[in-house]
Write a protein that holds these residues in place. Structure first.
Motif, PDB file in Angstrom:
ATOM      1  N   VAL A  76      85.625  41.977  57.224  1.00  7.22           N
ATOM      2  CA  VAL A  76      85.833  42.528  58.563  1.00  7.22           C
ATOM      3  C   VAL A  76      84.506  42.638  59.291  1.00  7.22           C
ATOM      4  CG1 VAL A  76      86.506  44.595  59.845  1.00  7.22           C
ATOM      5  CG2 VAL A  76      87.976  43.735  58.018  1.00  7.22           C
ATOM      6  N   GLU A  77      83.495  43.105  58.574  1.00  2.57           N
ATOM      7  CA  GLU A  77      82.174  43.266  59.189  1.00  2.57           C
ATOM      8  C   GLU A  77      81.552  41.920  59.532  1.00  2.57           C
ATOM      9  OE1 GLU A  77      77.776  45.066  58.007  1.00  2.57           O
ATOM     10  OE2 GLU A  77      79.549  45.791  56.960  1.00  2.57           O
ATOM     11  N   ALA A 128      93.460  35.716  58.524  1.00  3.55           N
ATOM     12  CA  ALA A 128      93.221  35.469  57.107  1.00  3.55           C
ATOM     13  C   ALA A 128      94.527  35.617  56.338  1.00  3.55           C
ATOM     14  CB  ALA A 128      92.174  36.431  56.556  1.00  3.55           C
ATOM     15  N   ALA A 129      94.495  35.193  55.090  1.00  3.44           N
ATOM     16  CA  ALA A 129      95.678  35.308  54.231  1.00  3.44           C
ATOM     17  C   ALA A 129      95.253  35.742  52.839  1.00  3.44           C
ATOM     18  CB  ALA A 129      96.427  33.984  54.156  1.00  3.44           C
ATOM     19  N   THR A 147      95.651  39.508  60.558  1.00  2.00           N
ATOM     20  CA  THR A 147      94.231  39.669  60.855  1.00  2.00           C
ATOM     21  C   THR A 147      93.563  40.374  59.677  1.00  2.00           C
ATOM     22  OG1 THR A 147      94.518  41.838  61.887  1.00  2.00           O
ATOM     23  CG2 THR A 147      94.729  39.892  63.317  1.00  2.00           C
ATOM     24  N   LEU A 148      92.249  40.244  59.568  1.00  4.83           N
ATOM     25  CA  LEU A 148      91.534  40.915  58.484  1.00  4.83           C
ATOM     26  C   LEU A 148      91.725  42.427  58.545  1.00  4.83           C
ATOM     27  CD1 LEU A 148      88.224  38.859  58.299  1.00  4.83           C
ATOM     28  CD2 LEU A 148      89.858  39.190  56.433  1.00  4.83           C
ATOM     29  N   ALA A 149      91.689  42.991  59.747  1.00  3.43           N
ATOM     30  CA  ALA A 149      91.864  44.442  59.882  1.00  3.43           C
ATOM     31  C   ALA A 149      93.235  44.868  59.380  1.00  3.43           C
ATOM     32  CB  ALA A 149      91.671  44.867  61.334  1.00  3.43           C
ATOM     33  N   ALA A 150      94.264  44.108  59.727  1.00  3.30           N
ATOM     34  CA  ALA A 150      95.619  44.444  59.287  1.00  3.30           C
ATOM     35  C   ALA A 150      95.776  44.258  57.775  1.00  3.30           C
ATOM     36  CB  ALA A 150      96.633  43.577  60.033  1.00  3.30           C
TER      37      ALA A 150
END
Length: 285
Positions: A178-179, A187-188, A204-207
């Motif tokens: 995320v950073e 992403a997966a 998403t990476l955050a999710a």
């Protein structure tokens, strides 16, 4: 019917979970060779037991591969046919075997592929991210600082990135992604491919960080993580040269790495820190 030739090494892919994925050719090859070099002989013994085979096993793992090369080459020279397997999937792909194959190639020995299961290819086929181009990074560094540095260096890739990760480091690795890539990068996570609890999650990476945190069971198993490529930079859209070329030109004008990175970031809309990392890496011999 598979014809096993003496003096050859057969690199055999084995199932990553579902034993039904072992090909008929792979089974016949394992049944026909004189010995099998295995990453973990206990694990391979269970596979052979399932197949009703009793071929002799020779351990070959990251700690003894150098020692095994001469012995296996001698056995091949004497006419034995040998198979090389890893614990799961295709040997050499983040698994032992490179030194052996390289030594045999240099010695002019025949090395043949018996292809089959691969967690990387399996993940790419079901994740829903572009597959026309991709980079395979393998396991990320275990140390947080090294992992963050490596991810920062990869953040500008414009094609799908594939990495492997363990459950105990998954949350920390996702936070670092995320950073490095930004919370909205697609992403997966592919977990336990071909096994009973196979799961693939595209978001998403955050999710994905939230999804993993919501259920501790999602930290169990083996993981392939795929990160979508970076969007085309504003520099490319404006017809400017790639950031690496831009850095080189600015450095040739006498600017230091920090100043060059700052200017390149202003022109491209990229991250100053990420571009500075590229500048420092370019300075290394």
């Amino acid at each position: 019917m598979v014809s096993i030739e003496p003096g050859r090494l057969y690199v055999v892919a084995t199932p990553i979970g579902n034993l039904g994925d072992l090909s008929a050719r792979a089974r016949e090859t394992l049944a026909g060779v004189d010995a099998i070099a295995a990453e973990d002989t206990r694990h391979t013994a269970r596979l052979l037991g399932h197949l009703g085979l009793k071929q002799p096993l020779i351990s070959l793992h990251e700690h003894n591969e150098n020692e095994r090369v001469a012995m296996l080459r001698q056995r091949l020279d004497s006419g034995s046919a040998i198979a090389l397997v890893s614990d799961a999937g295709t040997p050499l792909i983040s698994d032992p075997g490179y030194r052996l194959v390289r030594a045999l190639r240099e010695a002019g020995r025949e090395v043949l592929a018996v292809p089959g299961p691969s967690s990387i290819v399996a993940a790419l086929s079901v994740a829903g991210l572009p597959t026309d181009r991709f980079s395979y990074e393998g396991f990320l560094p275990a140390r947080p600082a090294s992992r963050r540095k490596r991810l920062t260096a990869l953040a500008g890739l414009e094609h799908t990135l594939v990495v492997l990760e363990s459950g105990r480091r998954l949350e920390a690795a996702l936070a670092d992604m995320v950073e490095a890539f930004g919370p909205e990068r697609e992403a997966a996570i592919c977990r336990e491919l071909t096994k009973r609890f196979e799961t693939t999650r595209l978001d998403t990476l955050a999710a994905l960080v939230d999804w993993v945190a919501a259920d501790p069971h999602r930290l169990k198993g083996e993981f392939v993580i795929l990160i979508g490529g970076a969007p085309a930079s504003s520099a490319e859209q404006a017809g400017l040269p790639p950031v690496e070329v831009m850095l080189q030109l600015l450095r040739q004008e006498g600017l230091g790495a920090k100043a060059a990175a700052r200017i390149a970031a202003q022109l491209t809309g990229g991250s100053t820190n990420q571009i500075y990392t590229l500048a420092v890496q370019a300075d290394k011999p």
